[in-house]
Motif scaffolding. Structure first.
Motif, mmCIF file in Angstrom:
data_model
loop_
_atom_site.group_PDB
_atom_site.id
_atom_site.type_symbol
_atom_site.label_atom_id
_atom_site.label_comp_id
_atom_site.label_asym_id
_atom_site.label_seq_id
_atom_site.Cartn_x
_atom_site.Cartn_y
_atom_site.Cartn_z
ATOM 1 N N ALA A 17 -20.232 32.267 31.112
ATOM 2 C CA ALA A 17 -19.631 31.062 30.553
ATOM 3 C C ALA A 17 -19.220 30.065 31.631
ATOM 4 C CB ALA A 17 -18.415 31.437 29.715
ATOM 5 N N TYR A 18 -19.244 30.494 32.893
ATOM 6 C CA TYR A 18 -18.797 29.658 34.008
ATOM 7 C C TYR A 18 -19.825 29.669 35.124
ATOM 8 C CZ TYR A 18 -14.302 30.316 31.749
ATOM 9 O OH TYR A 18 -13.294 30.340 30.833
ATOM 10 N N VAL A 19 -19.795 28.647 35.974
ATOM 11 C CA VAL A 19 -20.513 28.735 37.238
ATOM 12 C C VAL A 19 -19.933 29.978 37.901
ATOM 13 C CG1 VAL A 19 -20.820 27.656 39.494
ATOM 14 C CG2 VAL A 19 -20.947 26.258 37.419
ATOM 15 N N ASN A 20 -20.795 30.860 38.352
ATOM 16 C CA ASN A 20 -20.332 32.168 38.791
ATOM 17 C C ASN A 20 -21.119 32.630 40.008
ATOM 18 O OD1 ASN A 20 -20.413 35.324 38.618
ATOM 19 N ND2 ASN A 20 -18.664 34.672 37.392
ATOM 20 N N GLY A 21 -20.456 33.367 40.868
ATOM 21 C CA GLY A 21 -21.134 33.913 42.031
ATOM 22 C C GLY A 21 -20.270 34.894 42.774
ATOM 23 N N PRO A 35 -11.497 33.204 54.968
ATOM 24 C CA PRO A 35 -12.408 34.330 55.092
ATOM 25 C C PRO A 35 -12.144 35.475 54.115
ATOM 26 C CG PRO A 35 -10.866 34.291 56.918
ATOM 27 C CD PRO A 35 -10.627 33.047 56.117
ATOM 28 N N GLY A 36 -11.042 35.470 53.439
ATOM 29 C CA GLY A 36 -10.732 36.493 52.441
ATOM 30 C C GLY A 36 -10.004 35.876 51.276
ATOM 31 N N ARG A 37 -9.683 36.686 50.321
ATOM 32 C CA ARG A 37 -8.947 36.190 49.161
ATOM 33 C C ARG A 37 -7.541 35.799 49.572
ATOM 34 N NH1 ARG A 37 -11.775 35.791 44.926
ATOM 35 N NH2 ARG A 37 -13.420 37.256 44.526
ATOM 36 N N SER A 38 -7.063 34.707 49.024
ATOM 37 C CA SER A 38 -5.699 34.268 49.297
ATOM 38 C C SER A 38 -4.737 35.104 48.450
ATOM 39 C CB SER A 38 -5.567 32.782 48.983
ATOM 40 O OG SER A 38 -5.792 32.574 47.618
ATOM 41 N N PRO A 39 -3.437 35.016 48.693
ATOM 42 C CA PRO A 39 -2.471 35.806 47.908
ATOM 43 C C PRO A 39 -2.558 35.558 46.401
ATOM 44 C CG PRO A 39 -1.413 34.935 49.859
ATOM 45 C CD PRO A 39 -2.785 34.311 49.798
ATOM 46 N N ASP A 40 -3.027 34.366 45.985
ATOM 47 C CA ASP A 40 -3.141 34.106 44.549
ATOM 48 C C ASP A 40 -4.439 34.661 43.949
ATOM 49 O OD1 ASP A 40 -4.976 32.255 45.510
ATOM 50 O OD2 ASP A 40 -4.003 30.510 44.635
ATOM 51 N N GLY A 41 -5.247 35.358 44.760
ATOM 52 C CA GLY A 41 -6.443 36.025 44.255
ATOM 53 C C GLY A 41 -7.712 35.201 44.279
ATOM 54 N N SER A 88 -15.365 15.121 50.493
ATOM 55 C CA SER A 88 -15.405 16.544 50.155
ATOM 56 C C SER A 88 -14.470 16.805 48.990
ATOM 57 C CB SER A 88 -14.952 17.384 51.351
ATOM 58 O OG SER A 88 -15.817 17.198 52.433
ATOM 59 N N PHE A 89 -14.653 17.939 48.346
ATOM 60 C CA PHE A 89 -13.708 18.355 47.315
ATOM 61 C C PHE A 89 -13.547 19.862 47.373
ATOM 62 C CE2 PHE A 89 -17.833 18.187 45.175
ATOM 63 C CZ PHE A 89 -17.873 19.357 44.424
ATOM 64 N N MET A 90 -12.398 20.319 46.878
ATOM 65 C CA MET A 90 -12.051 21.732 46.907
ATOM 66 C C MET A 90 -12.765 22.482 45.796
ATOM 67 S SD MET A 90 -10.055 24.320 45.359
ATOM 68 C CE MET A 90 -8.873 23.505 44.330
ATOM 69 N N VAL A 91 -13.216 23.678 46.144
ATOM 70 C CA VAL A 91 -13.746 24.617 45.165
ATOM 71 C C VAL A 91 -13.015 25.939 45.361
ATOM 72 C CG1 VAL A 91 -16.034 23.562 44.933
ATOM 73 C CG2 VAL A 91 -15.652 25.296 46.686
ATOM 74 N N ARG A 92 -12.986 26.733 44.313
ATOM 75 C CA ARG A 92 -12.389 28.059 44.424
ATOM 76 C C ARG A 92 -13.114 28.999 43.476
ATOM 77 N NH1 ARG A 92 -6.503 27.587 41.395
ATOM 78 N NH2 ARG A 92 -7.329 27.510 39.283
ATOM 79 N N SER A 93 -12.996 30.273 43.770
ATOM 80 C CA SER A 93 -13.641 31.287 42.958
ATOM 81 C C SER A 93 -12.624 32.379 42.645
ATOM 82 C CB SER A 93 -14.836 31.871 43.717
ATOM 83 O OG SER A 93 -15.467 32.868 42.961
ATOM 84 N N SER A 94 -12.595 32.804 41.399
ATOM 85 C CA SER A 94 -11.659 33.846 40.970
ATOM 86 C C SER A 94 -12.182 35.220 41.374
ATOM 87 C CB SER A 94 -11.483 33.792 39.449
ATOM 88 O OG SER A 94 -12.668 34.256 38.808
ATOM 89 N N ASN A 115 -15.739 33.456 38.913
ATOM 90 C CA ASN A 115 -15.817 32.189 38.186
ATOM 91 C C ASN A 115 -15.310 31.060 39.072
ATOM 92 O OD1 ASN A 115 -16.707 33.623 35.961
ATOM 93 N ND2 ASN A 115 -14.666 33.809 35.103
ATOM 94 N N TRP A 116 -16.058 29.969 39.082
ATOM 95 C CA TRP A 116 -15.752 28.840 39.957
ATOM 96 C C TRP A 116 -14.869 27.807 39.276
ATOM 97 C CZ3 TRP A 116 -17.693 27.479 44.896
ATOM 98 C CH2 TRP A 116 -18.464 28.464 45.498
ATOM 99 N N GLY A 117 -13.987 27.250 40.071
ATOM 100 C CA GLY A 117 -13.182 26.109 39.694
ATOM 101 C C GLY A 117 -13.383 25.036 40.752
ATOM 102 N N PHE A 118 -12.992 23.814 40.454
ATOM 103 C CA PHE A 118 -13.170 22.714 41.408
ATOM 104 C C PHE A 118 -12.109 21.656 41.151
ATOM 105 C CE2 PHE A 118 -15.356 21.556 37.619
ATOM 106 C CZ PHE A 118 -15.276 20.183 37.502
ATOM 107 N N ALA A 119 -11.797 20.929 42.193
ATOM 108 C CA ALA A 119 -10.890 19.790 42.062
ATOM 109 C C ALA A 119 -11.746 18.548 41.929
ATOM 110 C CB ALA A 119 -9.970 19.690 43.274
ATOM 111 N N GLY A 120 -11.647 17.886 40.801
ATOM 112 C CA GLY A 120 -12.429 16.680 40.584
ATOM 113 C C GLY A 120 -11.912 15.516 41.413
ATOM 114 N N ALA A 121 -12.555 14.386 41.293
ATOM 115 C CA ALA A 121 -12.148 13.180 42.014
ATOM 116 C C ALA A 121 -10.714 12.798 41.678
ATOM 117 C CB ALA A 121 -13.102 12.032 41.693
#
Length: 184
Positions: A43-47, A135-141, A153-159, A163-169
């Motif tokens: 259901a999400y951009v995933n990797g 280089p590793g998972r942050s404390p928030d996972g 540039s923009f921030m991306v994150r992965s759970s 599952n990917w999340g991103f900060a839009g404009a």
């Protein structure tokens, strides 16, 4: 139980079983996985979450007819904005004619087949601009990284599930979902 009653129950159950099978087959034929041929089916951009080259190499197609109104369309528009092909005010999560034209230019400039559809080759090429700032998972996972566009540039994150999340404009962090649109 009498054999005539057993036959009656079987006859009554047959249409229900056929209907359930038809619904299951129908649902399988209409999933995004069937639509793109290269899609991982989630259901999400995933990797892998490691923000390395290749993490966007199995995403679903996003274009004027597939996943047109979605946060994945919003992610793609954010890529186009970061690379200078769209303005921030044009990011709305709707893959329309303007996004199609910007995608054609983006693809042409990168030597890809310029079909105006963000499919496997286009997502893979965009994924080459991902970088891993942690280089590793942050404390928030989450894994945190970024998309390094030509203009910004923009921030991306992965759970932990990939599952990917991103900060839009606009700076709002969204999940890159194929099935919802929260960007406007």
């Amino acid at each position: 139980m009498s054999s005539s009653r057993t036959r009656g129950l079987r006859r009554a159950a047959a249409p229900l079983t056929a209907a359930a099978l038809a619904l299951g087959i129908s649902a399988a034929l209409t999933t995004p996985a069937a639509a793109s041929g290269t899609y991982h089916g989630g259901a999400y951009v995933n990797g892998s979450g490691s923000m390395t080259d290749g993490d966007w190499n199995n995403e679903g197609v996003v274009n004027v007819s597939t996943h047109r109104n979605s946060n994945v369309a919003c992610l793609w528009q954010t890529v186009l904005w970061a690379d200078g092909y769209m303005s921030a005010s044009d990011i709305d999560g709707i893959f329309g004619d303007q996004t199609h034209a910007a995608t054609v230019r983006w693809q042409r400039d990168r030597g890809l087949v310029a079909d105006g559809s963000a499919g496997r080759n286009t997502w893979t090429k965009a994924g080459q601009r991902l970088n891993n700032s942690n280089p590793g998972r942050s404390p928030d996972g989450f894994w945190y990284g970024g998309y390094a566009g030509k203009n910004t540039s923009f921030m991306v994150r992965s759970s932990s599930a990939g599952n990917w999340g991103f900060a839009g404009a606009d700076g709002i962090i969204r999940w890159a979902s194929y099935n919802t649109r929260t960007c406007s």
